[in-house]
Write a protein that holds these residues in place. Structure first.
Motif, PDB file in Angstrom:
ATOM      1  N   LEU A  32      -2.690 -13.352   1.104  1.00 54.29           N
ATOM      2  CA  LEU A  32      -2.396 -11.930   0.930  1.00 54.29           C
ATOM      3  C   LEU A  32      -1.157 -11.727   0.079  1.00 54.29           C
ATOM      4  O   LEU A  32      -1.103 -10.810  -0.758  1.00 54.29           O
ATOM      5  N   THR A  33      -0.159 -12.581   0.288  1.00 57.69           N
ATOM      6  CA  THR A  33       1.052 -12.485  -0.536  1.00 57.69           C
ATOM      7  C   THR A  33       0.729 -12.714  -2.002  1.00 57.69           C
ATOM      8  O   THR A  33       1.241 -12.026  -2.895  1.00 57.69           O
ATOM      9  N   GLY A  34      -0.171 -13.667  -2.253  1.00 58.21           N
ATOM     10  CA  GLY A  34      -0.587 -13.936  -3.633  1.00 58.21           C
ATOM     11  C   GLY A  34      -1.299 -12.742  -4.247  1.00 58.21           C
ATOM     12  O   GLY A  34      -1.112 -12.424  -5.428  1.00 58.21           O
ATOM     13  N   ALA A  35      -2.109 -12.051  -3.450  1.00 57.74           N
ATOM     14  CA  ALA A  35      -2.821 -10.872  -3.948  1.00 57.74           C
ATOM     15  C   ALA A  35      -1.829  -9.785  -4.342  1.00 57.74           C
ATOM     16  O   ALA A  35      -1.977  -9.135  -5.396  1.00 57.74           O
ATOM     17  N   VAL A  36      -0.823  -9.584  -3.505  1.00 59.39           N
ATOM     18  CA  VAL A  36       0.182  -8.564  -3.798  1.00 59.39           C
ATOM     19  C   VAL A  36       0.947  -8.928  -5.071  1.00 59.39           C
ATOM     20  O   VAL A  36       1.211  -8.072  -5.923  1.00 59.39           O
ATOM     21  N   ARG A  37       1.295 -10.198  -5.225  1.00 59.54           N
ATOM     22  CA  ARG A  37       2.046 -10.616  -6.420  1.00 59.54           C
ATOM     23  C   ARG A  37       1.230 -10.378  -7.680  1.00 59.54           C
ATOM     24  O   ARG A  37       1.774  -9.928  -8.711  1.00 59.54           O
ATOM     25  N   ARG A  38      -0.078 -10.693  -7.622  1.00 57.75           N
ATOM     26  CA  ARG A  38      -0.917 -10.467  -8.813  1.00 57.75           C
ATOM     27  C   ARG A  38      -0.969  -8.979  -9.161  1.00 57.75           C
ATOM     28  O   ARG A  38      -0.884  -8.598 -10.338  1.00 57.75           O
ATOM     29  N   LEU A  39      -1.091  -8.142  -8.136  1.00 57.53           N
ATOM     30  CA  LEU A  39      -1.141  -6.701  -8.393  1.00 57.53           C
ATOM     31  C   LEU A  39       0.181  -6.192  -8.944  1.00 57.53           C
ATOM     32  O   LEU A  39       0.211  -5.326  -9.836  1.00 57.53           O
ATOM     33  N   GLU A  40       1.288  -6.718  -8.442  1.00 55.53           N
ATOM     34  CA  GLU A  40       2.605  -6.293  -8.931  1.00 55.53           C
ATOM     35  C   GLU A  40       2.797  -6.713 -10.383  1.00 55.53           C
ATOM     36  O   GLU A  40       3.380  -5.949 -11.178  1.00 55.53           O
ATOM     37  N   GLN A  41       2.309  -7.893 -10.736  1.00 55.23           N
ATOM     38  CA  GLN A  41       2.413  -8.330 -12.128  1.00 55.23           C
ATOM     39  C   GLN A  41       1.612  -7.416 -13.039  1.00 55.23           C
ATOM     40  O   GLN A  41       2.061  -7.041 -14.133  1.00 55.23           O
ATOM     41  N   GLN A  42       0.415  -7.025 -12.567  1.00 57.09           N
ATOM     42  CA  GLN A  42      -0.428  -6.162 -13.388  1.00 57.09           C
ATOM     43  C   GLN A  42       0.102  -4.733 -13.435  1.00 57.09           C
ATOM     44  O   GLN A  42      -0.036  -4.048 -14.458  1.00 57.09           O
ATOM     45  N   ALA A  43       0.715  -4.297 -12.346  1.00 52.58           N
ATOM     46  CA  ALA A  43       1.254  -2.935 -12.307  1.00 52.58           C
ATOM     47  C   ALA A  43       2.608  -2.847 -12.990  1.00 52.58           C
ATOM     48  O   ALA A  43       3.028  -1.766 -13.425  1.00 52.58           O
ATOM     49  N   GLY A  44       3.308  -3.965 -13.047  1.00 54.91           N
ATOM     50  CA  GLY A  44       4.629  -3.975 -13.670  1.00 54.91           C
ATOM     51  C   GLY A  44       5.696  -3.340 -12.808  1.00 54.91           C
ATOM     52  O   GLY A  44       6.729  -2.882 -13.311  1.00 54.91           O
ATOM     53  N   ALA A  45       5.476  -3.313 -11.487  1.00 53.08           N
ATOM     54  CA  ALA A  45       6.453  -2.704 -10.579  1.00 53.08           C
ATOM     55  C   ALA A  45       6.214  -3.243  -9.173  1.00 53.08           C
ATOM     56  O   ALA A  45       5.086  -3.610  -8.822  1.00 53.08           O
ATOM     57  N   PRO A  46       7.267  -3.319  -8.347  1.00 56.04           N
ATOM     58  CA  PRO A  46       7.080  -3.740  -6.951  1.00 56.04           C
ATOM     59  C   PRO A  46       6.275  -2.701  -6.183  1.00 56.04           C
ATOM     60  O   PRO A  46       6.425  -1.493  -6.392  1.00 56.04           O
ATOM     61  N   LEU A  47       5.422  -3.179  -5.282  1.00 52.05           N
ATOM     62  CA  LEU A  47       4.546  -2.286  -4.516  1.00 52.05           C
ATOM     63  C   LEU A  47       5.036  -2.065  -3.082  1.00 52.05           C
ATOM     64  O   LEU A  47       4.668  -1.060  -2.454  1.00 52.05           O
ATOM     65  N   PHE A  48       5.841  -3.000  -2.568  1.00 50.57           N
ATOM     66  CA  PHE A  48       6.354  -2.897  -1.200  1.00 50.57           C
ATOM     67  C   PHE A  48       7.860  -3.142  -1.195  1.00 50.57           C
ATOM     68  O   PHE A  48       8.404  -3.791  -2.080  1.00 50.57           O
ATOM     69  N   GLU A  49       8.487  -2.613  -0.155  1.00 48.42           N
ATOM     70  CA  GLU A  49       9.894  -2.901   0.093  1.00 48.42           C
ATOM     71  C   GLU A  49      10.089  -3.122   1.578  1.00 48.42           C
ATOM     72  O   GLU A  49       9.289  -2.653   2.409  1.00 48.42           O
ATOM     73  N   ARG A  50      11.130  -3.840   1.947  1.00 45.19           N
ATOM     74  CA  ARG A  50      11.397  -4.143   3.354  1.00 45.19           C
ATOM     75  C   ARG A  50      11.731  -2.876   4.124  1.00 45.19           C
ATOM     76  O   ARG A  50      12.396  -1.969   3.633  1.00 45.19           O
ATOM     77  N   SER A  51      11.261  -2.827   5.390  1.00 48.32           N
ATOM     78  CA  SER A  51      11.569  -1.698   6.276  1.00 48.32           C
ATOM     79  C   SER A  51      11.602  -2.215   7.706  1.00 48.32           C
ATOM     80  O   SER A  51      10.569  -2.380   8.350  1.00 48.32           O
ATOM     81  N   GLY A  52      12.809  -2.500   8.190  1.00 47.97           N
ATOM     82  CA  GLY A  52      12.940  -3.065   9.526  1.00 47.97           C
ATOM     83  C   GLY A  52      12.268  -4.423   9.598  1.00 47.97           C
ATOM     84  O   GLY A  52      12.504  -5.301   8.770  1.00 47.97           O
ATOM     85  N   ARG A  53      11.342  -4.577  10.570  1.00 44.42           N
ATOM     86  CA  ARG A  53      10.608  -5.825  10.709  1.00 44.42           C
ATOM     87  C   ARG A  53       9.318  -5.829   9.898  1.00 44.42           C
ATOM     88  O   ARG A  53       8.582  -6.814   9.892  1.00 44.42           O
ATOM     89  N   GLY A  54       9.042  -4.732   9.215  1.00 44.90           N
ATOM     90  CA  GLY A  54       7.831  -4.649   8.430  1.00 44.90           C
ATOM     91  C   GLY A  54       8.129  -4.331   6.991  1.00 44.90           C
ATOM     92  O   GLY A  54       9.208  -4.622   6.475  1.00 44.90           O
ATOM     93  N   ILE A  55       7.172  -3.734   6.328  1.00 39.23           N
ATOM     94  CA  ILE A  55       7.318  -3.355   4.932  1.00 39.23           C
ATOM     95  C   ILE A  55       6.743  -1.951   4.762  1.00 39.23           C
ATOM     96  O   ILE A  55       6.006  -1.454   5.615  1.00 39.23           O
ATOM     97  N   ARG A  56       7.087  -1.307   3.657  1.00 40.92           N
ATOM     98  CA  ARG A  56       6.527   0.001   3.355  1.00 40.92           C
ATOM     99  C   ARG A  56       6.290   0.099   1.856  1.00 40.92           C
ATOM    100  O   ARG A  56       6.881  -0.647   1.066  1.00 40.92           O
ATOM    101  N   LEU A  57       5.432   1.038   1.493  1.00 38.60           N
ATOM    102  CA  LEU A  57       5.086   1.201   0.089  1.00 38.60           C
ATOM    103  C   LEU A  57       6.252   1.778  -0.708  1.00 38.60           C
ATOM    104  O   LEU A  57       6.981   2.638  -0.222  1.00 38.60           O
ATOM    105  N   THR A  58       6.393   1.311  -1.926  1.00 31.67           N
ATOM    106  CA  THR A  58       7.292   1.952  -2.883  1.00 31.67           C
ATOM    107  C   THR A  58       6.551   3.148  -3.506  1.00 31.67           C
ATOM    108  O   THR A  58       5.373   3.382  -3.230  1.00 31.67           O
ATOM    109  N   ASP A  59       7.237   3.888  -4.364  1.00 34.56           N
ATOM    110  CA  ASP A  59       6.567   4.986  -5.064  1.00 34.56           C
ATOM    111  C   ASP A  59       5.385   4.462  -5.871  1.00 34.56           C
ATOM    112  O   ASP A  59       4.306   5.074  -5.890  1.00 34.56           O
TER     113      ASP A  59
END
Length: 301
Positions: A32-59
């Motif tokens: 799943l981490t690899g899938a997110v990295r591929r999408l971030e490379q294609q989007a040219g921007a980070p998709l998630f950011e840290r939020s407590g013990r989890g993560i949340r979407l960026t803009d």
């Protein structure tokens, strides 16, 4: 972008946790981490950011999520439409419906549909609109039959009928010894849905506006179909559809007629705008409208 990566991304965004998403999808966290990295490379921007013990979407992540959902809907709709070409009124329809409509409109409409198209299959989810509309938005339902609310982007509604919610009591309840007023209702105990249900909130606010105490609820119940029997057996007041009141038998139940406590609502059928609606679901929409307009349905409205 890979459709599988987008599906993984949707699940991670919903759960806001890679580990939980891996458990649901039966995949490893590195996959799943690899899938997110591929999408971030294609989007040219980070998709998630840290939020407590989890993560949340960026803009950027929120934008991609909206398009990922739309793409998934389009792919699923295309598959279903292609599969149903030439089958006429056949296939499968997924219906969400509120309890009152499920009891008084759905049986008649389904009977007619199955007479016309014996091969049709249906799945129904009976719940309140606050549960059903998010399921429709996620593509888990084709139609929702429920009470009319505020217009929502991406959804389209068609009116079926009007319904009235009224105060009801046992036919021999002492409230009927005189001409009841709103204040008189505060002397008795009630069986009602939990706060948050639209009818419960409307009733509470009716008393608030008159600066009267809210109904004293002795029994809370989410099972609307049991309310007529509960009223008859306990002597408690309740707030129910006139459909349910009629079903409870006039010898046992009676409406407490008050203009202030008569809530009028519209029943509508809702689907996603521009989405593929299967032939079976389209025909069911027509039959539900016919059932709503029938003398039997109108007699209880």
């Amino acid at each position: 972008m890979d459709l599988r990566d987008l599906r993984y991304f949707e699940t991670i965004a919903e759960l806001q946790h890679v580990g939980k998403a891996a458990e649901r999808l039966h995949r490893t966290q590195p996959a799943l981490t690899g899938a997110v990295r591929r999408l971030e490379q294609q989007a040219g921007a980070p998709l998630f950011e840290r939020s407590g013990r989890g993560i949340r979407l960026t803009d950027a992540g929120r934008v991609l999520l909206r398009w990922a959902q739309r793409l998934r809907f389009d792919v699923e709709d295309a598959r279903r439409e292609i599969a149903e070409i030439g089958r006429g009124v056949a296939g499968h329809a997924r219906i969400g419906i509120v309890p009152t409509a499920a009891q008084y409109l759905l049986p008649q409409a389904v009977r007619q549909l199955l007479q016309e198209a014996p091969e049709v299959t249906l799945s129904t989810t009976v719940a309140l609109v606050d549960v059903l509309l998010p399921m429709l938005g996620r593509g888990e339902l084709d139609l929702v039959v429920g009470t009319e609310g505020r217009a929502q982007p991406g959804l389209q509604s068609h009116r079926l009928s009007e319904d009235s919610i009224v105060v009801a009591a046992h036919a021999r309840h002492e409230i009927f010894q005189g001409k009841p007023t709103l204040k008189d209702l505060t002397r008795y105990r009630w069986v009602l849905q939990a706060p948050g249900a639209p009818t419960r909130d409307w009733l509470d606010h009716t008393f608030d506006r008159k600066r009267l105490p809210r109904p004293v609820v002795q029994v809370e119940s989410s099972m609307l179909v049991t309310l007529p029997a509960m009223i008859a057996e306990t002597g408690l007041l309740s707030f129910i559809s006139r459909h349910h009141l009629a079903a409870g038998s006039p010898q046992r139940l009676r409406e407490v007629v008050l203009k202030e406590t008569t809530m009028r609502r519209r029943l509508v059928v809702t689907h996603r705008s521009h989405a593929y609606v299967p032939p079976a679901a389209r025909r069911l929409m027509e039959l539900l409208a016919a059932a709503a307009a029938s003398p039997v349905a109108e007699g209880g409205a």
